[in-house]
Scaffold this active site. Structure first.
Site, PDB file in Angstrom:
ATOM      1  N   GLY A  43      -5.022 -50.942  -1.679  1.00  0.00           N
ATOM      2  CA  GLY A  43      -4.112 -49.973  -2.341  1.00  0.00           C
ATOM      3  C   GLY A  43      -4.722 -48.640  -1.980  1.00  0.00           C
ATOM      4  N   SER A  44      -4.635 -47.710  -3.184  1.00  0.00           N
ATOM      5  CA  SER A  44      -4.866 -46.265  -3.122  1.00  0.00           C
ATOM      6  C   SER A  44      -6.299 -46.205  -3.021  1.00  0.00           C
ATOM      7  CB  SER A  44      -4.405 -45.666  -4.540  1.00  0.00           C
ATOM      8  OG  SER A  44      -3.092 -45.684  -4.523  1.00  0.00           O
ATOM      9  N   ALA A  45      -7.269 -47.216  -3.220  1.00  0.00           N
ATOM     10  CA  ALA A  45      -8.584 -46.736  -3.095  1.00  0.00           C
ATOM     11  C   ALA A  45      -9.239 -46.300  -1.609  1.00  0.00           C
ATOM     12  CB  ALA A  45      -9.513 -48.360  -3.226  1.00  0.00           C
ATOM     13  N   LYS A  83      -7.458 -43.923   0.040  1.00  0.00           N
ATOM     14  CA  LYS A  83      -6.926 -42.758   0.301  1.00  0.00           C
ATOM     15  C   LYS A  83      -7.680 -41.589   0.632  1.00  0.00           C
ATOM     16  CE  LYS A  83      -2.654 -43.480  -2.963  1.00  0.00           C
ATOM     17  NZ  LYS A  83      -1.906 -43.015  -4.000  1.00  0.00           N
TER      18      LYS A  83
END
Length: 689
Positions: A384-386, A388
């Protein structure tokens, strides 16, 4: 008249010829016997001493024995893996030891020792029983003549008899099996566990009656500071299991014996060449009949090398304990009912040294949880967004955005025939975002808008999208610079590289929607150790360092109180990120604001009060639970993976961490990753001030 003359003549010939023949034969025999007596006398006088020496001749053979394996210490010198010495009864098999001799020794030994932690098989009991010739004769009498020499049929007949064996006979059968299987002139352990003082004394008193039997010392692995990282340390084969069958030829070529104990997994296997040490060697002198006359030690051997690990045992225990406690809370709340576990890893971002490696595995079917630190290198999850931070970095370095122009419209993506692709917050919350704010509020839209520009896609909302065939390669090449999707090279076997989703559908068309998912961390799967390497690269200014768990190699003094270091691991830079310091500061600013920012959509404000200061990034990704009993269920349970990466202090970081809680209920997500992150940073700060 002629008749009488004829008979008289014939009778006269017999009387005269028979004595002559007998005299000739007797004469020949006498001559030959005289020659034989003379030859024997000659041999006795001339070669008697030589023949006597030949009869009394001895052979000399060099045999080797294992030495204790090397000790493993934590970063503070505490013993993580040591060797516990045990008294042992040994047996060295002679060159011509018969089955009857083995039977007699086994029977005699069973009077002095008992073996209760092993159970003899019916086959072992039958073989021991038949080693007694009287018993063999009884059994043979019950079989047809053609079957009486067939060992397997004899054994089968013994089994049919259902003989009741005493405890001593069962022990004797186990001993008989061990000795029978020993190689000539090799030393085996008859009993090396739970040997009582009484047993030791009784065997010692009767050694003269037990040829080949001796008293020695054996060792086994011990874990004085707990076994929370035993899955990382690995295991060692037993003397009974010996060399692993998969690597048998390799070890035999290296000079191992089949019953040698070797590391079978992870650190024990990875550093086998150092940990095994060098075997002791002894000269075994045997008589011409094969009996052992004398054994002389030629070389005492050298214990295995000592390994000092990067892990602090106290910190490791705290991280493992915190992870298990928080995961159990998630189970109790129902949030982790379908989760397969949780993982946490800490690394020194300036060196690559692993400081703690923790993990638990959970079986949703049985609801059982076990330690599994290895999951940090061999389990892959969509994070996931980790990730980005890597997306923004790629946009800056590839000049898709710049230091002065990194604001993009926060407009949701509408692909033809697909559901809207957006962020967690409602559409229209922001009209546009700059890069630090996009990280702070974890905007999926920003990353997708960035990806569209980066790969030069052509896009008309709800109508049309086109991407070049190398679009996935472009984005993945950027992620790989940070180690995402790449094996880190950690000094542990079994590391996986993650899972890359398919870039094209069955018709060969590029998966445009999946490319956009990849940009914000919702497509490819990575390992927890890749995640901590990635955030360490941001923490240390752009150096992708190889993680490692063995800091140094040395030797332990005989009293066990000192370690003499022969080799120290140096940090290994695998790649330097080609960004400017100003570009790096954009990511760092965003990570700081994730925790310390003021925007209401910030995702880790609960860590704002932690000392020292934390910077980091949260992440969530959609996943599913497929019931193994119904693998083709068209409606699997929808879950999320929750992640956190971070470093502390925010300035001049000394600690980088990654926490992964896969498979949580999206309605009961909570803040489990943040709870673990808080404790990891605070515990480290307390230990290292």
């Amino acid at each position: 008249m002629d008749y009488f003359r004829k008979n008289n003549g014939t009778g006269s010939n017999k009387k005269s010829s028979t004595p002559i023949r007998m005299k000739i034969i007797l004469g020949v025999i006498l001559v030959l016997f005289s020659l034989l007596i003379g030859q024997l006398a000659y041999l006795q006088l001339s070669y008697g001493s030589k023949f006597k020496a030949e009869v009394e001749k001895t052979d000399s053979t060099v045999v080797s024995s294992q030495v204790p394996r090397g000790v493993m210490y934590d970063s503070r010198g505490r013993v993580l893996v040591g060797n516990k010495a045990n008294n042992a009864i040994t047996y060295t098999k002679g060159a011509s030891t018969s089955s009857l001799q083995i039977y007699n020794i086994s029977t005699a030994l069973s009077n002095y020792i008992s073996i209760t932690d092993e159970k003899p098989t019916d086959e072992m009991l039958a073989e021991y029983y038949l080693a007694n010739q009287d018993n063999t004769t009884k059994i043979q009498a019950k079989l047809p003549k053609n079957d009486r020499q067939d060992q397997q049929k004899l054994i089968a007949e013994v089994k049919r008899e259902h003989i009741k064996y005493t405890a001593k006979e069962k022990t004797a059968a186990i001993i008989f099996n061990k000795i029978s299987g020993a190689y000539t002139l090799s030393t085996i352990y008859v009993k090396n566990k739970n040997l009582t003082d009484k047993e030791l004394a009784q065997v010692g008193e009767h050694l003269s009656e037990l040829p080949g039997v001796g008293i020695g010392t054996d060792w086994e692995r011990s874990y004085p500071n707990g076994s929370s990282i035993q899955s990382i340390i690995g295991s060692v084969s037993t003397e009974k299991s010996g060399l692993p069958s998969d690597d048998l030829e390799y070890y035999l070529v290296q000079g191992y014996s089949r019953n040698d104990r070797v590391g079978t997994s992870y650190l024990e296997k990875e550093y086998e060449a150092l940990l095994k040490g060098s075997k002791s060697t002894s000269e075994v002198i045997t008589k011409s009949n094969g009996d052992i006359q004398q054994t002389k030690t030629v070389y005492k051997g050298q214990a295995g090398a000592s390994l000092m690990l990067t892990i602090d045992a106290k910190y490791q225990k705290k991280v493992q304990s915190t992870l298990k406690s928080v995961f159990n809370s998630a189970l109790s709340s129902g949030a982790a009912s379908y989760s397969n576990g949780a993982y946490a890893i800490a690394m020194n971002p300036q060196t690559g040294a692993l400081l703690a490696v923790a993990g638990v595995s959970h079986n949703p079917k049985t609801n059982k949880t076990v330690d599994n630190a290895l999951g940090v290198i061999n389990q892959s999850f969509v994070m996931g967004s980790a990730v980005k931070g890597a997306t923004v970095a790629g946009g800056l370095m590839n000049h898709v955005i710049s230091l002065t122009n990194n604001t993009l419209p926060d407009t949701a993506i509408y692909l033809p025939g697909s559901a809207v692709k957006k962020s967690v917050y409602p559409i229209g919350t922001f009209s546009s975002l700059d890069a630090p704010t996009a990280l702070e509020v974890s905007s999926n839209i920003y990353m997708m808008q960035l990806a569209l520009r980066w790969v030069h896609a052509k896009y008309v909302p709800k109508e049309y999208i086109w991407m070049p065939n190398n679009a996935f390669e472009t984005i993945r090449r950027n992620f790989s610079m940070f180690g995402l999707g790449q094996r880190t090279g950690v000094d542990l076997p079994g590391e996986v590289s993650g899972i890359a989703g398919s870039a094209f559908d069955a018709q060969g068309r590029i998966r445009s929607g999946s490319l956009l998912d990849l940009a914000y961390g919702n497509f490819d799967a990575y390992t927890p150790i890749q995640l901590v390497q990635y955030v360490s690269t941001i923490a240390n200014g752009g150096y992708r360092l190889q993680p490692y768990i063995v800091q140094s190699v040395g030797k332990t003094s005989q009293d066990g109180k000192k370690i003499y270091i022969d080799y120290n691991k140096k940090p290994n830079v695998q790649q330097q990120i080609p960004w400017t310091s100003d570009e790096l500061n954009v990511i760092r600013q965003g990570f700081y604001r994730v925790v310390h920012g003021t925007n209401g959509w910030g995702t880790a404000h609960k860590l704002k009060d932690v000392k020292p200061s934390i910077s980091g990034k949260t992440g969530t990704a959609q996943t599913f639970y497929y019931d193994p009993d119904h693998p083709y269920n068209k409606h699997p349970r929808e879950l999320i993976n929750a992640t956190f990466v971070g470093y502390a202090p925010s300035q001049n970081p000394k600690l980088a961490i990654a926490v992964v809680f896969p498979g949580l209920d999206p309605d009961l997500e909570g803040s489990y990753t943040l709870q673990v992150a808080r404790e990891m940073v605070q515990d480290y700060s307390k230990l290292y001030k």
